[in-house]
Design a protein around this motif. Structure first.
Motif, PDB file in Angstrom:
ATOM      1  N   TYR A   5       0.884  -1.215   0.088  1.00 24.07           N
ATOM      2  CA  TYR A   5      -0.009  -0.223  -0.033  1.00 24.07           C
ATOM      3  C   TYR A   5       1.010   1.132  -0.043  1.00 24.07           C
ATOM      4  N   THR A   6       1.951   1.292   0.665  1.00 22.38           N
ATOM      5  CA  THR A   6       2.625   2.408   0.955  1.00 22.38           C
ATOM      6  C   THR A   6       4.047   2.413  -0.145  1.00 22.38           C
ATOM      7  N   GLY A   7       4.469   1.299  -0.496  1.00 26.06           N
ATOM      8  CA  GLY A   7       5.712   1.071  -1.094  1.00 26.06           C
ATOM      9  C   GLY A   7       6.936   1.650  -0.445  1.00 26.06           C
ATOM     10  N   CYS A  48      10.090   1.733   6.149  1.00 28.39           N
ATOM     11  CA  CYS A  48       9.290   2.634   7.188  1.00 28.39           C
ATOM     12  C   CYS A  48       8.218   1.498   7.892  1.00 28.39           C
ATOM     13  N   THR A  49       7.858   0.527   7.064  1.00 30.17           N
ATOM     14  CA  THR A  49       6.844  -0.351   7.650  1.00 30.17           C
ATOM     15  C   THR A  49       7.745  -0.940   8.894  1.00 30.17           C
ATOM     16  N   CYS A  50       8.908  -1.405   8.504  1.00 27.28           N
ATOM     17  CA  CYS A  50       9.501  -2.221   9.366  1.00 27.28           C
ATOM     18  C   CYS A  50       9.863  -1.373  10.735  1.00 27.28           C
ATOM     19  N   ALA A  51      10.314  -0.197  10.313  1.00 31.23           N
ATOM     20  CA  ALA A  51      10.458   0.764  11.643  1.00 31.23           C
ATOM     21  C   ALA A  51       9.527   0.982  12.470  1.00 31.23           C
ATOM     22  N   VAL A  52       8.344   0.993  11.808  1.00 35.06           N
ATOM     23  CA  VAL A  52       7.001   1.218  12.997  1.00 35.06           C
ATOM     24  C   VAL A  52       6.962   0.011  14.003  1.00 35.06           C
ATOM     25  N   THR A  56      17.984   3.603   9.516  1.00 41.59           N
ATOM     26  CA  THR A  56      17.821   5.039   9.275  1.00 41.59           C
ATOM     27  C   THR A  56      17.858   5.665   8.175  1.00 41.59           C
ATOM     28  N   ARG A  57      18.817   5.428   7.275  1.00 37.47           N
ATOM     29  CA  ARG A  57      19.070   5.726   6.037  1.00 37.47           C
ATOM     30  C   ARG A  57      18.137   5.578   5.093  1.00 37.47           C
ATOM     31  N   LEU A  58      17.745   4.562   5.172  1.00 40.64           N
ATOM     32  CA  LEU A  58      16.648   3.933   4.143  1.00 40.64           C
ATOM     33  C   LEU A  58      15.177   4.659   4.307  1.00 40.64           C
ATOM     34  N   VAL A  59      14.774   4.858   5.704  1.00 43.45           N
ATOM     35  CA  VAL A  59      13.727   5.298   5.970  1.00 43.45           C
ATOM     36  C   VAL A  59      13.631   6.905   5.963  1.00 43.45           C
ATOM     37  N   ILE A  60      14.929   7.521   6.014  1.00 43.09           N
ATOM     38  CA  ILE A  60      14.708   8.855   5.591  1.00 43.09           C
ATOM     39  C   ILE A  60      14.528   8.994   4.033  1.00 43.09           C
ATOM     40  N   ARG A  61      15.293   8.088   3.241  1.00 40.81           N
ATOM     41  CA  ARG A  61      15.180   8.078   1.839  1.00 40.81           C
ATOM     42  C   ARG A  61      13.372   7.856   1.495  1.00 40.81           C
ATOM     43  N   GLU A  62      13.084   7.065   2.067  1.00 35.08           N
ATOM     44  CA  GLU A  62      11.779   6.704   1.769  1.00 35.08           C
ATOM     45  C   GLU A  62      10.773   7.891   1.921  1.00 35.08           C
ATOM     46  N   VAL A  63      10.937   8.446   3.042  1.00 36.20           N
ATOM     47  CA  VAL A  63      10.211   9.700   3.540  1.00 36.20           C
ATOM     48  C   VAL A  63      10.355  10.822   2.368  1.00 36.20           C
ATOM     49  N   ARG A  64      11.813  10.861   1.834  1.00 35.85           N
ATOM     50  CA  ARG A  64      11.841  12.099   0.944  1.00 35.85           C
ATOM     51  C   ARG A  64      11.311  11.754  -0.086  1.00 35.85           C
ATOM     52  N   GLU A  65      11.528  10.509  -0.832  1.00 31.37           N
ATOM     53  CA  GLU A  65      10.630  10.319  -1.965  1.00 31.37           C
ATOM     54  C   GLU A  65       9.311  10.247  -1.959  1.00 31.37           C
ATOM     55  N   PHE A  66       8.753   9.996  -0.739  1.00 27.43           N
ATOM     56  CA  PHE A  66       7.239  10.190  -0.509  1.00 27.43           C
ATOM     57  C   PHE A  66       6.758  11.504  -0.778  1.00 27.43           C
ATOM     58  N   LEU A  67       7.605  12.476  -0.120  1.00 30.95           N
ATOM     59  CA  LEU A  67       7.413  13.982  -0.003  1.00 30.95           C
ATOM     60  C   LEU A  67       7.561  14.462  -1.377  1.00 30.95           C
ATOM     61  N   LEU A  68       8.623  13.870  -2.201  1.00 36.75           N
ATOM     62  CA  LEU A  68       8.536  14.243  -3.383  1.00 36.75           C
ATOM     63  C   LEU A  68       7.535  14.155  -4.279  1.00 36.75           C
ATOM     64  N   ILE A  69       6.904  12.780  -4.116  1.00 40.54           N
ATOM     65  CA  ILE A  69       5.700  12.551  -5.041  1.00 40.54           C
ATOM     66  C   ILE A  69       4.458  13.264  -4.580  1.00 40.54           C
ATOM     67  N   CYS A  70       4.349  13.779  -3.405  1.00 38.02           N
ATOM     68  CA  CYS A  70       3.229  14.470  -2.764  1.00 38.02           C
ATOM     69  C   CYS A  70       3.449  16.058  -3.537  1.00 38.02           C
TER      70      CYS A  70
END
Length: 537
Positions: free
Chosen positions: A393-395, A399-403, A514-528
């Motif tokens: 759902y989120t791609g 982040c899924t693992c982190a939560v 941490t690095r992958l979580v930050i990258r995923e969040v950045r890509e998500f914000l870019l898409i938004c």
């Protein structure tokens, strides 16, 4: 080069006449899904009994009648596990399997890439049966030498390392990456189901003749190994079907669909370059969505049945196997491997020590403790499916693992403090902890491994799947070996210290992502941002 078994040659030749290719593909996918599910279920079923049997190898004899009146608190224990260092020795037995498993994992992926997976898996399963039965025969022949049990576990660990690279590669060959989270989430419940069945079988014999706790699971995996030899189809091309991860299988003149945006590739480069790529991709998707005539359509190709000859299908091209250095260069492999080291440390400490912890912290019998521990694996089924759904759902797998890793820390603390208040509360907390602990572990070893093993940087080379999965799960297996090994000595200082160790391991797993979580969040914000700024066409 893989070859069809004689049985499948006959079945495919007779049954695929007048059957469309999509229907054949669906039938084979369903068959592979079910077969590999029970294959790996049997692997876990056969490795679970030791966690149940250790409750009688060393137990509290003070509540039992001593026939010799020697006042020996260990008179009912099984030698050599009848001393004050019994917890440490049992930890050695666990780690003999797990370290051997981790060692074998780093080689099994390389071998699997260069060997027929049907033969590779069947040999591993039959040998697993042999060494599982070997451990049980220690009771039958009254063997009390520590080296015997260490050898049985070590040999079993080496041959059991054939399972994961084998089944993950077969699944990756048959299923495309787009829906792997949900498919693998449901499929990965074989781990928890195997643990549950192994616990139930072992618990049924643990107090009477614990040899059968090993012999029956051994016979089950051995029989399934024979079945695999006769019916497994490792890859679609062997029966004339296209590889779902290979765009070259598309019909001539038809362009493949745009790559799904919800599968992260962890591409390296400046944010501006990634933003430009995202913008171009979203524009293309919007144009395609408003012009249905340009949408990608896959026409049904002619049905290709096995013709009964021994010739390799013409459309199969031998892919070059990837080496370890090439696999480690794939973005995300190192981070997820190290994260799995700690995630699997936590999961396997629960798997190997939970029945013992329940028995020593409550008044339950060995059978009741073993059966109650299966609820941790029930939570594992829920966690695997939930993690897979969130990933699809989120791609955002990191982040899924982190939560889940963050939430698991306080829940483990709560379980240690209040798990023995009531039976119902114990059940509830076991399921919740099992969900949160096993969710990240299941996601990384399945969908994430398949994503990285068919990463676009290696052009979807299916030969990389076994190596990538063996690196990730092999690194995790080292953690799985360390956890039970240190849990034994630590438990002698108090079980609360074991839980502190597990909570610390979860925090380490989180930090490594941490690095992958930050990258995923950045890509998500870019898409938004790109979505809001895209003009209407």
């Amino acid at each position: 080069m893989a070859k069809l078994s004689p049985m499948i040659r006959v079945i495919d030749t007779k049954c695929c006449v007048n059957v469309s290719q999509p229907r054949r593909l669906l039938s084979y996918k369903a068959f592979i899904l079910v077969l590999t599910f029970f294959v790996y279920c049997s692997y876990h079923l056969s490795r679970k009994p030791i966690s149940i049997v250790k409750t009688v190898l060393n137990q509290n004899c003070s509540n039992m009648t001593d026939p010799n009146h020697t006042n020996n608190s260990h008179w009912c224990d099984w030698k050599p596990f009848d001393g004050d260092n019994s917890q440490t020795l049992l930890g050695f037995v666990d780690s003999a399997f797990l370290f051997a498993y981790a060692f074998g994992m780093f080689f099994s992926g390389v071998i699997a890439e260069r060997m027929d997976l049907r033969i590779f898996l069947s040999i591993g399963m039959i040998l697993s049966a042999v060494f599982n039965v070997m451990f049980g025969l220690g009771y039958t022949f009254n063997i009390h030498a520590l080296w015997f049990y260490l050898a049985a576990q070590a040999l079993s660990g080496i041959v059991q390392s054939t399972g994961w690279p084998g089944v993950v590669t077969v699944m990756g060959n048959w299923f495309s990456k787009g829906s792997l989270g949900l498919v693998f989430g449901i499929w990965n419940s074989h781990t928890s189901l195997g643990n549950i069945l192994g616990s139930v079988i072992a618990s049924a014999f643990v107090s009477s003749a614990w040899s059968m706790s090993f012999i029956i699971p051994g016979l089950i995996i051995g029989v399934l190994g024979v079945i695999v030899f006769f019916v497994l189809v490792p890859e679609p091309a062997l029966v004339g079907l296209p590889n779902p991860n290979n765009s070259d299988d598309s019909p001539a003149g038809v362009s493949p669909p745009p790559r799904r945006r919800n599968i992260p590739v962890y591409a390296e480069g400046p944010d501006e370059e990634r933003a430009s790529l995202l913008d171009n991709e979203m524009q293309e998707q919007l144009i395609n969505s408003r012009n249905p005539g340009n949408s990608y359509r896959l026409q049904d190709p002619p049905v290709a049945c096995y013709d009964g000859s021994d010739k390799t299908p013409a459309n199969i091209e031998e892919e070059k196997a990837i080496n370890y250095f090439g696999a480690l260069k794939i973005p995300g492999v190192v981070e997820f491997s190290l994260c799995l080291f700690f995630a699997k440390l936590v999961s396997y400490t629960f798997i190997y020590w939970l029945p013992n912890y329940i028995k020593k912290s409550t008044t339950y019998s060995p059978e009741e403790s073993g059966n109650l521990s299966t609820l941790f694996d029930v939570g594992g089924i829920i966690g695997a499916i939930a993690a897979g759904l969130l990933r699809d759902y989120t791609g955002m797998p990191a982040c899924t693992c982190a939560v889940m890793l963050i939430t698991a820390v306080p829940m483990m603390f709560v379980y240690n403090l209040y798990g023995d208040l009531t039976f119902g509360f114990n059940v509830f907390l076991l399921i919740v902890v099992g969900t949160l602990v096993n969710g990240p572990y299941a996601l990384i070893t399945t969908a994430v491994s398949a994503d990285l093993g068919t990463h676009e940087s290696i052009r979807g080379n299916a030969k990389a799947l076994a190596t990538v999965s063996s690196i990730i799960d092999g690194t995790g297996s080292i953690g799985a070996a360390v956890g039970p090994l240190i849990a034994g000595p630590i438990s002698q200082t108090g079980w609360i210290n074991v839980f502190y160790m597990l909570m610390g391991a979860n925090v380490c797993a989180l930090l490594l992502l941490t690095r992958l979580v930050i990258r995923e969040v950045r890509e998500f914000l870019l898409i938004c941002r790109q979505g809001r700024s895209t003009p209407a066409l």
